[in-house]
Motif scaffolding. Structure first.
Motif, mmCIF file in Angstrom:
data_model
loop_
_atom_site.group_PDB
_atom_site.id
_atom_site.type_symbol
_atom_site.label_atom_id
_atom_site.label_comp_id
_atom_site.label_asym_id
_atom_site.label_seq_id
_atom_site.Cartn_x
_atom_site.Cartn_y
_atom_site.Cartn_z
ATOM 1 N N ILE A 163 -9.946 -2.068 -16.652
ATOM 2 C CA ILE A 163 -10.559 -0.937 -15.965
ATOM 3 C C ILE A 163 -11.570 -1.434 -14.935
ATOM 4 C CG2 ILE A 163 -12.038 1.088 -16.266
ATOM 5 C CD1 ILE A 163 -10.651 1.526 -18.980
ATOM 6 N N ARG A 164 -12.364 -2.419 -15.316
ATOM 7 C CA ARG A 164 -13.354 -2.980 -14.381
ATOM 8 C C ARG A 164 -12.662 -3.595 -13.175
ATOM 9 N NH1 ARG A 164 -15.162 -8.204 -14.189
ATOM 10 N NH2 ARG A 164 -14.450 -8.566 -16.292
ATOM 11 N N LEU A 165 -11.555 -4.308 -13.403
ATOM 12 C CA LEU A 165 -10.830 -4.934 -12.288
ATOM 13 C C LEU A 165 -10.239 -3.892 -11.358
ATOM 14 C CD1 LEU A 165 -10.195 -7.907 -11.442
ATOM 15 C CD2 LEU A 165 -11.187 -7.726 -13.685
ATOM 16 N N LEU A 166 -9.821 -2.757 -11.890
ATOM 17 C CA LEU A 166 -9.298 -1.687 -11.039
ATOM 18 C C LEU A 166 -10.404 -1.148 -10.133
ATOM 19 C CD1 LEU A 166 -6.809 -0.039 -10.323
ATOM 20 C CD2 LEU A 166 -7.385 1.523 -12.172
ATOM 21 N N GLY A 167 -11.604 -1.002 -10.661
ATOM 22 C CA GLY A 167 -12.742 -0.579 -9.848
ATOM 23 C C GLY A 167 -13.077 -1.610 -8.778
ATOM 24 N N GLN A 168 -12.995 -2.896 -9.132
ATOM 25 C CA GLN A 168 -13.251 -3.952 -8.153
ATOM 26 C C GLN A 168 -12.178 -3.965 -7.075
ATOM 27 O OE1 GLN A 168 -13.677 -7.577 -10.398
ATOM 28 N NE2 GLN A 168 -15.674 -6.988 -11.203
ATOM 29 N N ALA A 169 -10.939 -3.661 -7.443
ATOM 30 C CA ALA A 169 -9.856 -3.600 -6.454
ATOM 31 C C ALA A 169 -10.116 -2.461 -5.458
ATOM 32 C CB ALA A 169 -8.514 -3.413 -7.152
ATOM 33 N N ALA A 170 -10.638 -1.341 -5.945
ATOM 34 C CA ALA A 170 -10.972 -0.237 -5.034
ATOM 35 C C ALA A 170 -12.041 -0.665 -4.044
ATOM 36 C CB ALA A 170 -11.441 0.980 -5.837
ATOM 37 N N ASP A 171 -13.044 -1.374 -4.520
ATOM 38 C CA ASP A 171 -14.089 -1.874 -3.622
ATOM 39 C C ASP A 171 -13.537 -2.899 -2.641
ATOM 40 O OD1 ASP A 171 -15.904 -0.223 -4.920
ATOM 41 O OD2 ASP A 171 -16.624 -1.814 -6.251
ATOM 42 N N LEU A 172 -12.618 -3.745 -3.123
ATOM 43 C CA LEU A 172 -11.990 -4.745 -2.246
ATOM 44 C C LEU A 172 -11.181 -4.060 -1.151
ATOM 45 C CD1 LEU A 172 -11.355 -7.731 -1.647
ATOM 46 C CD2 LEU A 172 -9.493 -7.567 -3.312
ATOM 47 N N ALA A 173 -10.415 -3.044 -1.498
ATOM 48 C CA ALA A 173 -9.623 -2.314 -0.496
ATOM 49 C C ALA A 173 -10.547 -1.618 0.508
ATOM 50 C CB ALA A 173 -8.713 -1.293 -1.173
ATOM 51 N N HIS A 174 -11.653 -1.090 0.026
ATOM 52 C CA HIS A 174 -12.618 -0.461 0.919
ATOM 53 C C HIS A 174 -13.202 -1.495 1.882
ATOM 54 C CE1 HIS A 174 -15.690 2.199 2.397
ATOM 55 N NE2 HIS A 174 -16.642 1.391 1.951
ATOM 56 N N ALA A 175 -13.542 -2.680 1.353
ATOM 57 C CA ALA A 175 -14.083 -3.738 2.209
ATOM 58 C C ALA A 175 -13.078 -4.190 3.262
ATOM 59 C CB ALA A 175 -14.523 -4.925 1.357
ATOM 60 N N ARG A 176 -11.790 -4.118 2.934
ATOM 61 C CA ARG A 176 -10.740 -4.497 3.882
ATOM 62 C C ARG A 176 -10.331 -3.315 4.795
ATOM 63 N NH1 ARG A 176 -6.569 -7.741 -0.124
ATOM 64 N NH2 ARG A 176 -7.927 -9.539 -0.501
ATOM 65 N N SER A 177 -10.914 -2.167 4.557
ATOM 66 C CA SER A 177 -10.617 -0.950 5.336
ATOM 67 C C SER A 177 -9.150 -0.553 5.267
ATOM 68 C CB SER A 177 -11.061 -1.105 6.788
ATOM 69 O OG SER A 177 -12.443 -1.275 6.853
ATOM 70 N N ILE A 178 -8.580 -0.656 4.054
ATOM 71 C CA ILE A 178 -7.194 -0.227 3.878
ATOM 72 C C ILE A 178 -7.106 0.876 2.830
ATOM 73 C CG2 ILE A 178 -6.096 -2.331 4.640
ATOM 74 C CD1 ILE A 178 -5.802 -3.143 1.706
#
Length: 174
Positions: free
Chosen positions: A159-174
């Motif tokens: 669950i934590r990794l899924l939240g981090q993936a959302a932040d990563l996608a946001h940082a990549r603007s995708i």
């Protein structure tokens, strides 16, 4: 006449002030606590413990219901964020898409929130795998393998990794 020697009578020690008595008690208690700490370490040295990663703790607001966060403005980040929220509120499972209680695996949460948009779903799964590999290297070939590797746990790490993936996608603007 026999000679007897008288010894001087000892004078009593002056009474200690309150501050001096407190300092003496503090010194004595510190010595006792240090001794107890050493005894505890000796008595528990044989017990193996695993360190707790505080990032694995899922924190929830103190409100009665878990409210979704403000959505990310980009589609993949928003999808991953919705999937993360779905797992927090609906539950996580491993080894299957959905369990009998309605809990979903990582892939199940992403697929459900993608709402039949396969392009968006695949982009989200790619970012999720990137987030997993950032922390765990190439140990996992897919997000599904990562999810199932945590079977038997409470799901905090996936669950934590899924939240981090959302932040990563946001940082990549995708």
């Amino acid at each position: 006449m026999p000679h007897t020697t008288l010894s001087p009578t000892p004078t009593p020690a002056p009474a200690l002030s309150l501050d001096e008595r407190l300092a003496l008690a503090n010194t004595e208690m510190t010595a006792r606590l240090d001794e107890a700490a050493v005894a505890y370490e000796v008595n528990t040295a044989h017990i193996t413990t695993e360190p707790v990663d505080l990032a694995d703790l899922v924190t929830l607001p103190l409100t009665p219901t878990l409210q979704p966060p403000t959505p990310h403005p980009t589609p993949v980040a928003a999808l991953l964020q919705r999937a993360h929220h779905r797992l927090l509120t609906g539950g996580w499972c491993a080894g299957r898409f959905e369990d009998e209680n309605g809990a979903l695996c990582l892939f199940g949460a992403v697929r459900t929130e993608a709402r039949f948009d396969l392009r968006l779903e695949m982009a989200a799964m790619d970012v999720l795998l990137d987030a997993i590999r950032r922390q765990f290297g190439d140990r996992f070939q897919s997000a599904v393998a990562f999810n199932d590797a945590h079977k038997g746990s409470d799901g905090r790490v996936p669950i934590r990794l899924l939240g981090q993936a959302a932040d990563l996608a946001h940082a990549r603007s995708i």
